[in-house]
Design an enzyme around this catalytic site. Structure first.
Site, PDB file in Angstrom:
ATOM      1  N   HIS A   1       0.845  -1.202   0.000  1.00 40.63           N
ATOM      2  CA  HIS A   1       0.000   0.000   0.000  1.00 40.63           C
ATOM      3  C   HIS A   1       0.878   1.249   0.000  1.00 40.63           C
ATOM      4  CE1 HIS A   1       0.988   0.976   4.154  1.00 40.63           C
ATOM      5  NE2 HIS A   1       0.854  -0.313   4.421  1.00 40.63           N
TER       6      HIS A   1
ATOM      7  N   GLU B   1      -2.336  -7.060   7.324  1.00 36.39           N
ATOM      8  CA  GLU B   1      -0.986  -6.920   7.854  1.00 36.39           C
ATOM      9  C   GLU B   1      -0.835  -7.724   9.142  1.00 36.39           C
ATOM     10  OE1 GLU B   1       2.032  -6.756   7.590  1.00 36.39           O
ATOM     11  OE2 GLU B   1       2.618  -4.661   7.394  1.00 36.39           O
TER      12      GLU B   1
END
Length: 192
Positions: free
Chosen positions: A10, A89
């Site tokens: 990201h 994550e």
């Protein structure tokens, strides 16, 4: 059909700049992060060719926003993508929202323990990279073909370990850029 992964982290967040553990927290990408996503979007068409691809993102907002920007800049604004929880994550639990400096001051022994074995260290209420590798590995076994994945640094690290044989002791230290695409093909990784 060959198994190919294009892994994209990201875009940058303010917490990345501050060195804060983000983990499962919702932290939006910043202006630099949006530019990084645009860059990756402009590069992506040269990697896709005429093949069929599946587009997958972490369910966290920073990954989804990055995917949308990438697709728009790749000339595919209407391209659908799916999200999968195993692509979140690594969870840093009680360490999330804190910097390493803050943690060193609060609990130097825990930070030293983590430094000795980042792969297996489990922060309070969190998970280790080894646990993340198991989570990602289970998902990975279920998919086939070519995938563009927008996720996180931790996901990219464990993918490099599982798919290219990077040693687990090296994985947590490996820098994953926000403005590059990592291609894994036949066990080899290439940063583009």
């Amino acid at each position: 059909m060959r198994d190919v992964l294009l892994l994209i982290r990201h875009g940058q967040t303010d917490w990345n700049l501050e060195g804060r553990f983000q983990g499962a927290r919702e932290v939006p990408i910043n202006a630099v992060g949006r530019e990084q996503a645009r860059r990756n979007g402009r590069v992506l068409p040269s990697l896709l060719g005429e093949h069929d691809w599946q587009f997958v993102a972490s369910p966290l907002g920073r990954a989804q926003e990055t995917m949308r920007i990438i697709l728009e800049n790749a000339g595919r604004p209407d391209q659908p993508f799916v999200t999968h929880d195993p692509l979140k994550e690594v969870c840093f639990g009680a360490w999330e929202a804190r910097t390493l400096k803050e943690l060193r001051e609060a609990d130097p022994e825990a930070v030293a323990t983590r430094k000795r074995d980042k792969w297996n260290y489990v922060p309070p209420e969190g998970e280790s990279y080894a646990m993340l590798a198991e989570r990602f590995g289970e998902w990975f076994k279920t998919r086939q073909g070519r995938h563009v994945i927008v996720a996180h640094g931790g996901i990219t690290r464990v993918a490099l370990h599982l798919l290219s044989g990077m040693p687990s002791a090296s994985v947590p230290q490996f820098f994953i850029p926000h403005d590059r695409i990592i291609a894994i093909l036949d066990g080899k990784a290439l940063v583009i």
